[in-house]
Scaffold this active site. Structure first.
Site, PDB file in Angstrom:
ATOM      1  CB  SER A  43      -0.942   0.002   1.208  1.00 18.81           C
ATOM      2  OG  SER A  43      -0.216  -0.156   2.408  1.00 18.81           O
ATOM      3  CG  HIS A  81      -1.291   3.767   4.394  1.00 23.72           C
ATOM      4  ND1 HIS A  81      -1.691   3.172   5.574  1.00 23.72           N
ATOM      5  CD2 HIS A  81      -0.984   2.738   3.552  1.00 23.72           C
ATOM      6  CE1 HIS A  81      -1.621   1.856   5.454  1.00 23.72           C
ATOM      7  NE2 HIS A  81      -1.194   1.570   4.233  1.00 23.72           N
TER       8      HIS A  81
END
Length: 277
Positions: free
Chosen positions: A28, A256
């Site tokens: 990711s 993230h």
């Protein structure tokens, strides 16, 4: 410049010219989960992840097989949902490969998210029953054995080795992870860990970065140290390159890369390639 990069340029140094085939591998942190617009729901791939930005800047023919939740095994040999092992995208015509993988092998982000969730839940509980609140916090362990970091380094080494076999003249760039907890990061709403837990997250990040460095040294792959470049852009900094924690449904993907982080990693790669043609 480190000696291993000099050797790479001399032995395998394909010139990355417009139209070159570029394959992006990873999880990711490479796919760009949470960065809009999204290309594919299952993989979490973003149209503005660093691979797409690099391909756009250098006019490359991109094959992006990054996939959220991927481990090194999903790159090497194991399918992920309906996606075949990512190495299958590499062929003799491949001239550039970027790799950002390994965090899920260590459950790095997963641990950070669970710890933040448990601390968030424990805070109101602890006001009523302190012992119960402490039990909730204690359900997450941040400690990893050195053997786990060694295994990640071995897997990254194997990935680079297999890429070299499939694409002998390719440039292989191991791109490590953006920093989440920097020197100025303190406990706050979007980083709900305490002063004892934060250093453990830093230790995990340092172990992961060391695994990338070991693999690069072993294989003559080129190392892009996004981790060190982003130390002043951690969560809580004036210009963060990653997201913080949000305890709300559909609040984005916590811990993230954000859009600025993806642009920063892309710039690191583009500048590296232009400086080392």
């Amino acid at each position: 410049m480190p000696a291993h990069r000099d050797r790479t340029a001399a032995i395998f140094g394909a010139v990355i010219s417009p139209g070159s085939r570029y394959v992006a591998l990873g999880s990711s942190f490479a796919a760009g989960s949470g960065v809009k617009p999204r290309l594919d729901k299952a993989s979490g791939r973003s149209q503005r992840n660093y691979a797409h930005l690099v391909a756009e800047a250098l006019e490359l023919d991109l094959v992006d097989v990054t996939y959220s939740g991927a481990t090194t095994a999903n790159v090497l040999s194991e399918s992920q949902n309906d996606a075949p092992p990512q190495l299958g995208a590499i062929g003799p015509e491949t001239e550039l490969v970027t790799v950002t993988i390994g965090g899920n092998d260590l459950d790095y982000i997963g641990t950070f998210i669970r710890g933040s969730l448990m601390n968030t839940l424990a805070r109101p509980v602890g006001l009523i029953a302190k012992r119960l609140g402490n039990r909730i916090r204690a359900r997450v362990s941040y400690l990893k054995d050195q053997s786990e970091y060694d295994a990640a380094a071995d897997s990254l080494t194997e990935i680079a080795t297999q890429i070299r076999k499939s694409a002998p003249r390719s440039r292989i760039l191991l791109v490590d992870y953006l920093t989440l907890v920097g020197p100025g990061t303190r406990p706050r709403l979007d980083v709900p860990l305490n002063e004892e837990q934060l250093p453990s997250v830093v230790m995990m990040a340092e172990g992961l970065a060391a695994a990338f460095a070991k693999a690069a040294e072993r294989t003559d792959a080129e190392l892009i140290t996004a981790s060190s470049a982003s130390l002043d852009h951690a969560v809580g900094s004036p210009e963060p390159w990653t997201t913080g924690f949000r305890f709300v449904p559909f609040g984005g993907v916590p811990y993230h890369p954000n859009e600025a982080g993806m642009r920063a990693v892309a710039d690191l790669i583009v500048n590296h390639l232009r400086a080392n043609p």
